[in-house]
Structures are given as C-alpha cells and as structure tokens.
Design an enzyme around this catalytic site. Structure first.
Site, PDB file in Angstrom:
ATOM      1  N   LYS A 192       3.034   5.169 -10.550  1.00 16.10           N
ATOM      2  CA  LYS A 192       3.964   5.921  -9.722  1.00 16.10           C
ATOM      3  C   LYS A 192       4.196   5.149  -8.431  1.00 16.10           C
ATOM      4  O   LYS A 192       3.318   5.042  -7.591  1.00 16.10           O
ATOM      5  CB  LYS A 192       3.405   7.321  -9.437  1.00 16.10           C
ATOM      6  CG  LYS A 192       4.464   8.363  -9.075  1.00 16.10           C
ATOM      7  CD  LYS A 192       5.126   8.138  -7.728  1.00 16.10           C
ATOM      8  CE  LYS A 192       4.181   8.282  -6.567  1.00 16.10           C
ATOM      9  NZ  LYS A 192       4.906   8.107  -5.252  1.00 16.10           N
TER      10      LYS A 192
ATOM     11  N   GLY B  30      -3.674   5.697  -0.108  1.00 16.20           N
ATOM     12  CA  GLY B  30      -2.784   6.321   0.860  1.00 16.20           C
ATOM     13  C   GLY B  30      -3.570   7.006   1.954  1.00 16.20           C
ATOM     14  O   GLY B  30      -4.733   6.672   2.221  1.00 16.20           O
ATOM     15  N   SER B  31      -2.970   7.994   2.568  1.00 15.14           N
ATOM     16  CA  SER B  31      -3.587   8.651   3.711  1.00 15.14           C
ATOM     17  C   SER B  31      -4.749   9.533   3.293  1.00 15.14           C
ATOM     18  O   SER B  31      -4.816  10.018   2.150  1.00 15.14           O
ATOM     19  CB  SER B  31      -2.550   9.506   4.445  1.00 15.14           C
ATOM     20  OG  SER B  31      -2.208  10.647   3.671  1.00 15.14           O
ATOM     21  N   THR B  32      -5.655   9.772   4.217  1.00  9.65           N
ATOM     22  CA  THR B  32      -6.785  10.656   3.944  1.00  9.65           C
ATOM     23  C   THR B  32      -6.301  12.074   3.701  1.00  9.65           C
ATOM     24  O   THR B  32      -6.843  12.789   2.850  1.00  9.65           O
ATOM     25  CB  THR B  32      -7.787  10.603   5.103  1.00  9.65           C
ATOM     26  OG1 THR B  32      -8.356   9.276   5.158  1.00  9.65           O
ATOM     27  CG2 THR B  32      -8.908  11.604   4.927  1.00  9.65           C
TER      28      THR B  32
ATOM     29  N   ALA C  10      -3.482  13.051   2.242  1.00  8.91           N
ATOM     30  CA  ALA C  10      -3.024  13.125   0.859  1.00  8.91           C
ATOM     31  C   ALA C  10      -4.196  13.001  -0.104  1.00  8.91           C
ATOM     32  O   ALA C  10      -4.220  13.653  -1.163  1.00  8.91           O
ATOM     33  CB  ALA C  10      -1.992  12.033   0.592  1.00  8.91           C
ATOM     34  N   GLY C  11      -5.182  12.187   0.247  1.00  7.39           N
ATOM     35  CA  GLY C  11      -6.364  12.039  -0.603  1.00  7.39           C
ATOM     36  C   GLY C  11      -7.139  13.327  -0.752  1.00  7.39           C
ATOM     37  O   GLY C  11      -7.658  13.629  -1.839  1.00  7.39           O
TER      38      GLY C  11
ATOM     39  N   CYS D 155      -4.655  -0.229   6.316  1.00  5.94           N
ATOM     40  CA  CYS D 155      -5.670   0.822   6.435  1.00  5.94           C
ATOM     41  C   CYS D 155      -6.978   0.305   7.006  1.00  5.94           C
ATOM     42  O   CYS D 155      -7.700   1.042   7.670  1.00  5.94           O
ATOM     43  CB  CYS D 155      -5.904   1.483   5.073  1.00  5.94           C
ATOM     44  SG  CYS D 155      -6.374   0.323   3.772  1.00  5.94           S
TER      45      CYS D 155
ATOM     46  N   GLU E  32      -6.149   7.617  12.845  1.00  2.00           N
ATOM     47  CA  GLU E  32      -5.471   6.443  12.314  1.00  2.00           C
ATOM     48  C   GLU E  32      -4.011   6.433  12.767  1.00  2.00           C
ATOM     49  O   GLU E  32      -3.271   7.382  12.515  1.00  2.00           O
ATOM     50  CB  GLU E  32      -5.547   6.419  10.789  1.00  2.00           C
ATOM     51  CG  GLU E  32      -4.947   5.156  10.194  1.00  2.00           C
ATOM     52  CD  GLU E  32      -5.100   5.075   8.685  1.00  2.00           C
ATOM     53  OE1 GLU E  32      -5.376   3.981   8.182  1.00  2.00           O
ATOM     54  OE2 GLU E  32      -4.944   6.118   8.018  1.00  2.00           O
TER      55      GLU E  32
END
Length: 494
Positions: A186, A238-240, A242-243, A294, A393
């Site tokens: 994706k 990706g971002s924390t 979204a994680g 990151c 971040e």
C-alpha cells in the site's frame, strides 16, 4: 507516462493497480494528484484505491498464498526472483531518482544513488536463502528427534511512508517474499511512484499472480487492509499515532504486526569531543531530506559549560546552508514534502519561541524562494527537555540544544522520552562510546555520527516501534516458528 514539469518519468500503468499479476482497472474514477514540493506543480496522477480495490488485492494475495506455488518453492528459487527485481531496479536508476526528488524533495544527487543501494539490499536478502536456518535440528525433551521449522507468516500488508518509499518497500517486501509470504503493498498517496516501478519490476521478473499486489490509498481505505481477516500480518512505517491505531486493530484479531515509528533521537556530546566537528556532522545530517527522517538526531545534549559554543557552531553552519531546488547541484537542502508538513514545522518553531527557547538560526522561510514548501534549517538553544520541541517529533530541520549538568544527566535526558529509535555518542574514546551506548534506551546507537544500518537491524525501543527491519533480524518477523517432534530420525536432515 507521468506528468511533470518538462520531465518525463516512464510509468506504464499509473491509472491502474497491480493485482493478481495483472494491471487492474480501478473500481472508481478517483485519482490522487502528486505535487512537486519544490514548485507546487502537478507531477503525477495515479488511481486511488477504494474498498473494492483493496478487497480484490487482499483476495489475490490470499489465493496466491493458499493455492499458488509461491510458498511451496524453495528459498533458493524465490531468491532468484529477488535478484531479478534487483537487476530491474538498476535499469530504472533515472526514473527512481527523478521520482524520489519530485515526490519527497530529497536532493537529486542523493536520489540518484537509491536504485543501486536498494538493489544491493534485495541481493543481500536473496543471499539469506543459503545461510539462514529455516529448518534446524534441536534436542527435544520428549521424543527422539526435534526440528525447529521457520515458515512464512502468510499474507502481509505492507504500508509505506512518503519520505523514503523505495527504502521502506525494499526492507518489507524483500524479506517477506524470501520467506514465502504474499504481499499487498500500500503506497502513500503523497509518494506512490516508486511502488509502481517495483510493480513493473515484479511483473518483468515473472512473479506468480497475486504474490505482489500494489495499490495506492488514503487512510480510510488503508485501514480496511489492517482490518481484513485475510491478511495475517501488517508491516508499517509511519507516525507513532498511526502505529498505535494499527496495533490496536491488529490486537483485536491477534494479527501479527511490525511497526517502525517515530523518534526524538539524542546526540550525547561528551566533554572530550571537539564541538566544531560535532556541530558540522549534526548540522549536515539534519539537512538530509530536510529533516524528514524518523531517526534524525534532533536533540543535542551537551554539558552546560559548552552549551553556548555548541549553539553558536550549529547556528553558524545553518546560516550558510543553501536551500532551494533539489536538482541544483549547489543546493544543500530541498523542500519539505507537503504544505501541511511545512505548517507542522512552523508550528513547532512558534512553540519553541513561545516556551522560552533561544532561536539561534533559521525559524522562517527562505526569502529568495516564493514557491515551494521550503523552510530554513533552524536551531534552538537553552531548550527545556520537557518542552514541546524537546519531546515531540517535528519531522523537519529543527535541532534543539539541551544543557546537562554532567554526563550522567545527559544520559538521563537522552532517555527521558517516549521514543527510543536512534541515538549517538560523540567522544574521541571508543570505550567510553561503548559504555554510554549500553546505557541508552535506543534501537540504534552510533558513534560520532548519525548512523543506521539495515544490513544489521533497524527499529526502536519504547514507542518507536515493534520488531526490526533489515538483515537477518528483519527476516524473522515474516516467519512463524513451528516445533516438529518425531519418534525417529528422518532420512532427510536439515
């Protein structure tokens, strides 16, 4: 063919998805427009996946794993496909260099090296076919003969970020394919071009239908991939934030997941380190990809007596950085990848000023550039470690210099964060570097530089992620371990 400002990039099927070994027509007329961050002009249009498209991709991958030949090939046979993809990537050097610069803003002179670097990574994973213990004999506590067998985890959903897409694609799909998994890749809507090139390489290499499927989707449709019971594992970078969402969704159905998330990485400057050298190294690294990395070393922790000298040294370098067109050989830093990303960075700069940090260099937009999402490289001094710019971040070229009373407090400050992705120790004494490295709660610790090595392993402690990518460690998350206990010794041994 892609659309670009006088630049032609050859993508044969940008209006379709690669599903089940074919270039499938989308279920709707929805498209995603990719904007060149250096001039804010249209670079590329691609099809946008909707629910039906994502479902079709998951179904193709499921069928390919359950009924197709791929998981039943030997590891050496699968490795040959990886080598063929590697060869294809080298042939597309110019396209890949153009795409990365025009989607993410990286300097073109650096983007031109990406195809060979990732091709070599595919080849390293292929080499594991001959060295990794996919099956090994063990001594059982019961029974006569024991085997540990490492088998593919199944169908993998690989969700890719926009900052360095090809790098992330490589370290997700290469080990997954070697293990025997099938994959739905994706791509990020901001940067789908590299994924299309990889799909073309997979097609040219003759991958069996459904082994690799490639779609581009926004967040809502991407979440359907995470929820789909046909998908055994999600690997996400990706971002924390979204994680956390992905981990919670995977947890609901006990799906496997690997998460490579955010960071707020510290450079710990010991008192024997030359500050001019350290400042040059850190300032240079902060300009790579305009700080959209990151694992960037954005917190510089130095003892109080040397704080002002460090701030002055970094500020002096930043004030001379040439910001501009990433295709100009003289440019040292390009744009941020999106207007919302520049808004985010400028918001944090404003927070730093409001919370009392000393703005020593940068802080605005380059005055000579009236188009493009550019920002000046910025450094703050006297940063409180607990402040927003000391803890959160930013994902841009903003460095925070934090004073510490002594070495032990510097280590404590470095560890005082929810993240633990990267760190570095600056000292002329390699033994001190090793000792301090062992005290830092971080997935990678470098010495006298920004360092990471996907040939070893890359990933984070704490909220910087789950699992590792790269090398032998990066293959393990795509395998399930099976214990086989036999009453006798088989004729064919591992």
């Amino acid at each position: 063919m892609s659309e670009s400002n006088g630049i032609t990039v050859s993508l044969r099927h940008a209006d379709r998805f690669f599903i089940g070994g074919d270039w499938a027509k989308p279920s709707s007329d929805a498209v995603i427009e990719v904007i060149d961050p250096a001039n804010e002009q249209l670079f590329l249009r691609v099809a946008e996946a909707k629910e039906a498209d994502m479902s079709r991709a998951a179904g193709a991958a499921r069928q390919a794993f359950d009924d197709g030949p791929w998981p039943r090939l030997s590891h050496s046979q699968r490795a040959e496909y990886l080598r063929a993809i590697a060869a294809g990537l080298r042939e597309r050097e110019e396209d890949l260099g153009q795409i990365w610069s025009r989607e993410s803003g990286v300097l073109h002179k650096l983007a031109q090296t990406i195809s060979d670097r990732e091709a070599r990574a595919f080849e390293r994973y292929a080499g594991l076919a001959d060295t990794f213990p996919f099956e090994e004999q063990v001594e059982p506590t019961a029974g006569e003969f024991g085997l540990i067998v490492r088998e593919p985890v199944g169908v993998v959903g690989a969700i890719i970020p926009w900052n360095a897409p090809l790098d992330q694609i490589t370290h997700k799909i290469a080990p997954a394919l070697l293990a025997g998994c099938t994959v739905i890749l994706k791509a990020a809507p901001e940067a789908p071009g590299e994924a299309y090139v990889v799909a073309e390489m997979a097609e040219a290499a003759g991958l069996p239908p459904g082994v690799l499927n490639v779609v581009t989707a926004d967040r809502e449709v991407s979440e359907l991939l995470v929820r789909d019971p046909r998908v055994d594992k999600i690997t996400f970078t990706g971002s924390t934030a979204a994680g956390r969402r992905i981990a919670s969704l995977c947890g609901q159905r006990i799906a496997r997941c690997t998460l490579e998330l955010g960071g707020k990485s510290a450079a710990v400057i010991l008192d024997d380190m030359d500050l001019a050298t350290a400042a040059g190294t850190l300032a240079g690294a902060a300009c790579f990809l305009s700080g959209q990395v990151c694992s960037s070393l954005t917190r510089i922790v130095v003892t109080e007596g040397r704080h002002d000298e460090m701030v002055e040294a970094v500020a002096g370098i930043f004030s001379q950085v040439r910001v501009g067109n990433p295709f100009d050989p003289q440019t040292q830093m390009g744009p941020l990848a999106a207007s919302r990303q520049r808004d985010r960075v400028e918001g944090y700069i404003a927070k730093g000023v409001a919370q009392g940090a000393t703005l020593a260099a940068g802080g605005g937009r380059p005055k000579h550039l009236d188009r493009g999402w550019f920002v000046e490289p910025t450094v703050f001094g006297n940063v409180d470690s607990s402040s927003a710019i000391g803890q959160e971040e930013i994902f841009g070229p903003v460095l925070s210099v934090i004073p510490a009373a002594d070495e032990q407090q510097a280590i404590a400050i470095a560890n005082d964060t929810i993240y633990g992705l990267n760190a570095s120790v600056f000292t002329s004494d390699v033994d001190r570097a090793r000792d301090v490295a062992r005290q830092l709660r971080s997935g990678t610790v470098g010495h006298n530089a920004f360092r990471s090595d996907f040939g070893m392993a890359f990933g984070g402690f704490k909220q910087s992620g789950i699992g590792r990518e790269g090398g032998r460690e990066g293959l393990l998350p795509f395998l399930e371990t099976k214990s086989v206990i036999l009453e006798g010794r088989p004729r064919r041994l591992p």
